[in-house]
Motif scaffolding. Sequence first.
Motif, mmCIF file in Angstrom:
data_model
loop_
_atom_site.group_PDB
_atom_site.id
_atom_site.type_symbol
_atom_site.label_atom_id
_atom_site.label_comp_id
_atom_site.label_asym_id
_atom_site.label_seq_id
_atom_site.Cartn_x
_atom_site.Cartn_y
_atom_site.Cartn_z
ATOM 1 N N THR A 183 3.681 -5.288 -11.420
ATOM 2 C CA THR A 183 2.991 -4.153 -11.116
ATOM 3 C C THR A 183 2.870 -4.116 -9.563
ATOM 4 N N LEU A 184 2.927 -3.058 -9.025
ATOM 5 C CA LEU A 184 2.939 -2.584 -7.702
ATOM 6 C C LEU A 184 1.706 -1.888 -7.265
ATOM 7 N N GLU A 185 0.927 -2.641 -6.520
ATOM 8 C CA GLU A 185 -0.279 -1.826 -5.969
ATOM 9 C C GLU A 185 0.009 -0.961 -5.085
ATOM 10 N N ASN A 186 -1.009 -0.071 -4.322
ATOM 11 C CA ASN A 186 -0.741 1.154 -3.559
ATOM 12 C C ASN A 186 0.115 0.751 -2.228
ATOM 13 N N ASN A 187 0.846 1.743 -1.838
ATOM 14 C CA ASN A 187 1.422 1.729 -0.582
ATOM 15 C C ASN A 187 2.258 0.515 -0.487
ATOM 16 N N VAL A 188 3.191 0.221 -1.596
ATOM 17 C CA VAL A 188 4.341 -0.865 -1.510
ATOM 18 C C VAL A 188 5.645 0.108 -1.108
ATOM 19 N N VAL A 189 6.600 -0.810 -0.639
ATOM 20 C CA VAL A 189 8.008 -0.481 -0.309
ATOM 21 C C VAL A 189 8.620 -1.487 -0.664
ATOM 22 N N ILE A 190 9.760 -0.658 -1.417
ATOM 23 C CA ILE A 190 10.640 -1.911 -2.223
ATOM 24 C C ILE A 190 11.965 -1.229 -1.704
ATOM 25 N N GLY A 191 12.722 -2.075 -0.689
ATOM 26 C CA GLY A 191 14.107 -1.749 -0.002
ATOM 27 C C GLY A 191 15.242 -1.552 -1.102
ATOM 28 N N ALA A 192 16.249 -0.879 -0.909
ATOM 29 C CA ALA A 192 17.726 -0.755 -1.447
ATOM 30 C C ALA A 192 18.006 -1.948 -2.218
ATOM 31 N N GLY A 193 18.338 -1.687 -3.611
ATOM 32 C CA GLY A 193 18.884 -2.787 -4.344
ATOM 33 C C GLY A 193 18.089 -4.301 -4.214
ATOM 34 N N ALA A 194 16.753 -3.929 -4.109
ATOM 35 C CA ALA A 194 15.942 -5.222 -4.729
ATOM 36 C C ALA A 194 15.648 -5.152 -5.814
ATOM 37 N N ALA A 195 15.535 -6.515 -6.430
ATOM 38 C CA ALA A 195 14.997 -6.692 -7.780
ATOM 39 C C ALA A 195 13.706 -7.613 -7.936
ATOM 40 N N VAL A 196 12.687 -6.943 -8.504
ATOM 41 C CA VAL A 196 11.233 -7.502 -8.811
ATOM 42 C C VAL A 196 11.224 -7.708 -10.191
ATOM 43 N N ILE A 197 11.217 -9.136 -10.375
ATOM 44 C CA ILE A 197 11.359 -9.514 -11.853
ATOM 45 C C ILE A 197 10.387 -10.524 -12.465
ATOM 46 N N GLY A 198 9.689 -9.718 -13.573
ATOM 47 C CA GLY A 198 8.635 -10.732 -14.333
ATOM 48 C C GLY A 198 7.492 -9.944 -13.980
ATOM 49 N N ASN A 199 6.290 -10.384 -14.858
ATOM 50 C CA ASN A 199 4.888 -9.767 -14.710
ATOM 51 C C ASN A 199 4.364 -10.391 -13.510
ATOM 52 N N ILE A 200 4.673 -10.070 -12.501
ATOM 53 C CA ILE A 200 3.957 -10.234 -11.087
ATOM 54 C C ILE A 200 3.330 -8.958 -10.642
ATOM 55 N N THR A 201 2.688 -9.302 -9.427
ATOM 56 C CA THR A 201 2.122 -8.315 -8.671
ATOM 57 C C THR A 201 2.429 -8.201 -7.243
ATOM 58 N N ILE A 202 2.843 -7.092 -6.836
ATOM 59 C CA ILE A 202 3.292 -6.817 -5.517
ATOM 60 C C ILE A 202 1.907 -6.368 -4.878
ATOM 61 N N HIS A 203 1.257 -7.060 -4.060
ATOM 62 C CA HIS A 203 -0.045 -6.462 -3.515
ATOM 63 C C HIS A 203 0.014 -5.540 -2.670
ATOM 64 N N LYS A 204 -1.049 -4.660 -2.428
ATOM 65 C CA LYS A 204 -1.217 -3.509 -1.753
ATOM 66 C C LYS A 204 -0.524 -3.704 -0.185
ATOM 67 N N GLY A 205 0.368 -2.715 0.139
ATOM 68 C CA GLY A 205 0.744 -2.404 1.372
ATOM 69 C C GLY A 205 2.282 -3.631 1.711
ATOM 70 N N ALA A 206 2.500 -4.288 0.631
ATOM 71 C CA ALA A 206 3.372 -5.367 0.777
ATOM 72 C C ALA A 206 4.695 -4.809 0.622
ATOM 73 N N ARG A 207 5.809 -5.255 1.256
ATOM 74 C CA ARG A 207 7.161 -4.599 1.421
ATOM 75 C C ARG A 207 8.210 -5.819 1.197
ATOM 76 N N VAL A 208 9.327 -5.180 0.311
ATOM 77 C CA VAL A 208 10.359 -6.275 -0.258
ATOM 78 C C VAL A 208 11.617 -5.582 0.544
ATOM 79 N N GLY A 209 12.467 -6.396 1.080
ATOM 80 C CA GLY A 209 13.566 -6.140 1.847
ATOM 81 C C GLY A 209 14.644 -5.630 0.937
ATOM 82 N N ALA A 210 15.800 -5.136 1.516
ATOM 83 C CA ALA A 210 16.846 -4.595 0.968
ATOM 84 C C ALA A 210 17.514 -5.828 0.142
#
Lengths: 157, 157, 157
Positions: free
Chosen positions: C108-135
């Motif tokens: 689950t991605l909350e609002n205003n999340v940024v996920i960089g190129a080629g990143a893998a977000v895996i499983g029933n996890i939460t990326i909270h508001k405004g968080a960023r995941v690098g390439a």
Amino acid sequence: MLERDPAARNAFEVILTAPGLHAVWNHRVAHFLWTSGLKTLSRMWAYAGRSVTGVEIHPAAKIGRRLVIDHGMGVVIGETAIIGDDCLIYHGVTLGSKTGEHGKRHPTLENNVVIGAGAAVIGNITIHKGARVGAGAVVTHDLAAGATAVGNPSKVL
Amino acid sequence: MLERDPAARNAFEVILTAPGLHAVWNHRVAHFLWTSGLKTLSRMWAYAGRSVTGVEIHPAAKIGRRLVIDHGMGVVIGETAIIGDDCLIYHGVTLGSKTGEHGKRHPTLENNVVIGAGAAVIGNITIHKGARVGAGAVVTHDLAAGATAVGNPSKVL
Amino acid sequence: MLERDPAARNAFEVILTAPGLHAVWNHRVAHFLWTSGLKTLSRMWAYAGRSVTGVEIHPAAKIGRRLVIDHGMGVVIGETAIIGDDCLIYHGVTLGSKTGEHGKRHPTLENNVVIGAGAAVIGNITIHKGARVGAGAVVTHDLAAGATAVGNPSKVL
């Protein structure tokens, strides 16, 4: 695919909409053409399939039974790769070679191997029976039976 | 391509079946349209090519001679990227920018650079002559001539 | 897209040439078909769109407003993924599940999340508001609001 993909609902739907299944079927034809000596035709066939499925498998690659390629976009399987039975490969996986190598230069996967999304397995190495490679991992050495490698550079857990 | 891809058998076959070659040729046309002021047409041309080759090159990107893009699916080359002569780029490579940057925000590759499968080279940085970036590496700083960077985050070997 | 992609020149051009925009629009139709009970048709629709855009979104995925998928090739968004408003996802991103999981198994991605190129977000996890995941980052745990995760395996900065 019905066993291994929890989003697969029935055989009819999987047959119509699973790009990885289409890619493997397409490869069976391309590989037959290649081994029949129709090499250029086999590469044209493989290229046409790649435009639809996003999966690029060299026609000479040897692929065992019941390979599941899930999602598939961006998968590249090189000329001298060998894949055993009951393997599971996610999208974005590379079975590649090091720049400048010749001869048998792509990996061998034994039976029941799982390769996670975006992982790169590179060189003439062997991923032994039941081993698993995590998402995005870059593996350049043999992996023992049942072992799991994760990270870039990868470490065995 | 005949020199650098050991699976390439002859010129006729490469011309028919190498997506990376088609992508570079397609870009030459798109870039000509762009520099001629036909910018929207150039982007439509590039988009059409992308659907076939899986390679996305912004029409404004400046690309030197004899670039080889091997396999190609998933390659993204940004608007202000500059690529020298005799470079080799594998599938899944990103020449990208940081979110929110403007102006010259994509990398410059000097001559004879090699970028491995799935690697991301990000920001207005320079990969100097003959440097190599390993598969899956994420590079956000300049890389010296002849150096090799691997891993995510990347380290210079 | 006009706000967030510095290479976007005008609305007309973006509408014609932005694969990520086409992918989101295509998903709106597929999701409507899915929730209307036309599940097999919705998957066929999604598959057809994937061949053009290179973006694979399961028709059941729940996607908020103003999602921008930039470049898009190789993006895979799984069946039980939930994406909030104003998120930005680059090409090659996986919102995936662990092999063998069932039920709510994608992130689950909350609002205003940024996920960089080629990143893998895996499983029933939460990326909270405004968080960023690098390439290229591989994230398998919750990420706090405003946090940034980079690397494979990923670390929070």
